[in-house]
Design an enzyme around this catalytic site. Sequence first.
Site, PDB file in Angstrom:
ATOM      1  CB  THR A  31      -0.921  -0.012   1.244  1.00 26.68           C
ATOM      2  OG1 THR A  31      -1.794  -1.123   1.131  1.00 26.68           O
ATOM      3  CG2 THR A  31      -1.740   1.253   1.349  1.00 26.68           C
TER       4      THR A  31
ATOM      5  CG  ASP B 221      -1.808  -6.600  -2.527  1.00 30.46           C
ATOM      6  OD1 ASP B 221      -1.585  -7.317  -1.538  1.00 30.46           O
ATOM      7  OD2 ASP B 221      -2.763  -5.817  -2.592  1.00 30.46           O
ATOM      8  CB  SER B 222       2.678  -8.207   0.763  1.00 30.55           C
ATOM      9  OG  SER B 222       1.689  -8.102   1.753  1.00 30.55           O
TER      10      SER B 222
ATOM     11  CB  THR C 189       0.636  -4.013   6.169  1.00 29.09           C
ATOM     12  OG1 THR C 189      -0.666  -3.963   5.577  1.00 29.09           O
ATOM     13  CG2 THR C 189       1.274  -2.645   6.153  1.00 29.09           C
ATOM     14  CG  ASP C 190      -2.722  -7.546   3.376  1.00 30.10           C
ATOM     15  OD1 ASP C 190      -3.112  -6.946   4.397  1.00 30.10           O
ATOM     16  OD2 ASP C 190      -3.294  -7.447   2.275  1.00 30.10           O
TER      17      ASP C 190
END
Length: 350
Positions: free
Chosen positions: A19, A67-68, A99-100
């Site tokens: 993000t 995107d992780s 962050t995920d």
Amino acid sequence: MNEPPFVDRPVLVLYTGGTLGMVPSAEGLAPGGDIEARVRHALAGLPPSRQARLPRFTLRSVDVPIDSSAANPSDWQRLGGLIAESVREYSGVVVLHGTDTLSWTASSLAYQLQGLDRPVVVTGAMQPLEAEGSDALDNIELALRYAAKPELQEVTVAFAGRLLRGVRTRKTHSEADDAFASPNYPVLGERIDDDVILYPGRGLETQQRGAPRFELPDYSALADGGVVRFVLWPGVQAWQLDAWLGDTRVRGALLEVWGGGNVPPDPELIGVLARASGEGKLIAAISQCPIGGVAPGHYAAGQGLLQANVLSGDTMTPEAAMTKLVHLLAQPLDDQERRRRFLTPLIGER
Ligand code: ASP
């Protein structure tokens, strides 16, 4: 203490996605480009006294920022390799990450970069850099400040004003800026006014002193589901566990059990576990409780785990336990040595 010879070197900032660097797209937020210019522009907006405290840095982006939620063990391995090959040219490393799955990557890096002699600080943000009221700039500033501290010699997570031991972290909030915690270990440091401090007595000294002895095994054979995670629920059946553990592609498993280390009193279920252990699969148990650890055998209801040779994961997080299973299974070790290392604290994970 003499200053280590590398403190005058710049910090390496590695952008992997998340993000923090995202921009709006037709499908929703997605990784954006130009990250170096955007980060430098944002930092230039800090008050001069805060800018003056930042280390010099070089910023590099991975080829395809993600995107992780798309990350897998091969991504952890690529990142570990990248850091290992370049870290000597820098005083420390900052990893900008989604962050995920940030805690998974931080945990994995800690096993791969054992004996690290300078800081690797992982951070991200809950809001994109350019969003109003974003936490991104504060987190980047915090991570840069910690990455320039030679007394920090391990993989950490800097987030929302606090520094956490990487292998102890979890993402515990899906919305708040303060999204990370290390439930079974105290924070390593904190930002207080304009200072970023490290607390004494948090194991910093005993952590990772000495010559780097990185372990960079090939995770690719385990990236396709070789290690599974099985969370018990009331009514779980042996055939359901067997559907995963009986599969020859599965080489290790993390079992999330009740409370202090208890399982249903089902001989068939214990039989499935015992058979899998007997076949050389590495099986470990941790608690489903968000805080605290397991000590199987304290209650009669935990005897089954001992009988089935399931390893105690003690106070490890799921992220720390799973990435450790991957790390150990990826190496050419015999079963006994793998089990011994699982039960030994390698980098403060238990
Ligand atoms: N889905 C994003 C990611 O993990 C969430 C974030 O970065 O906060 O890449």
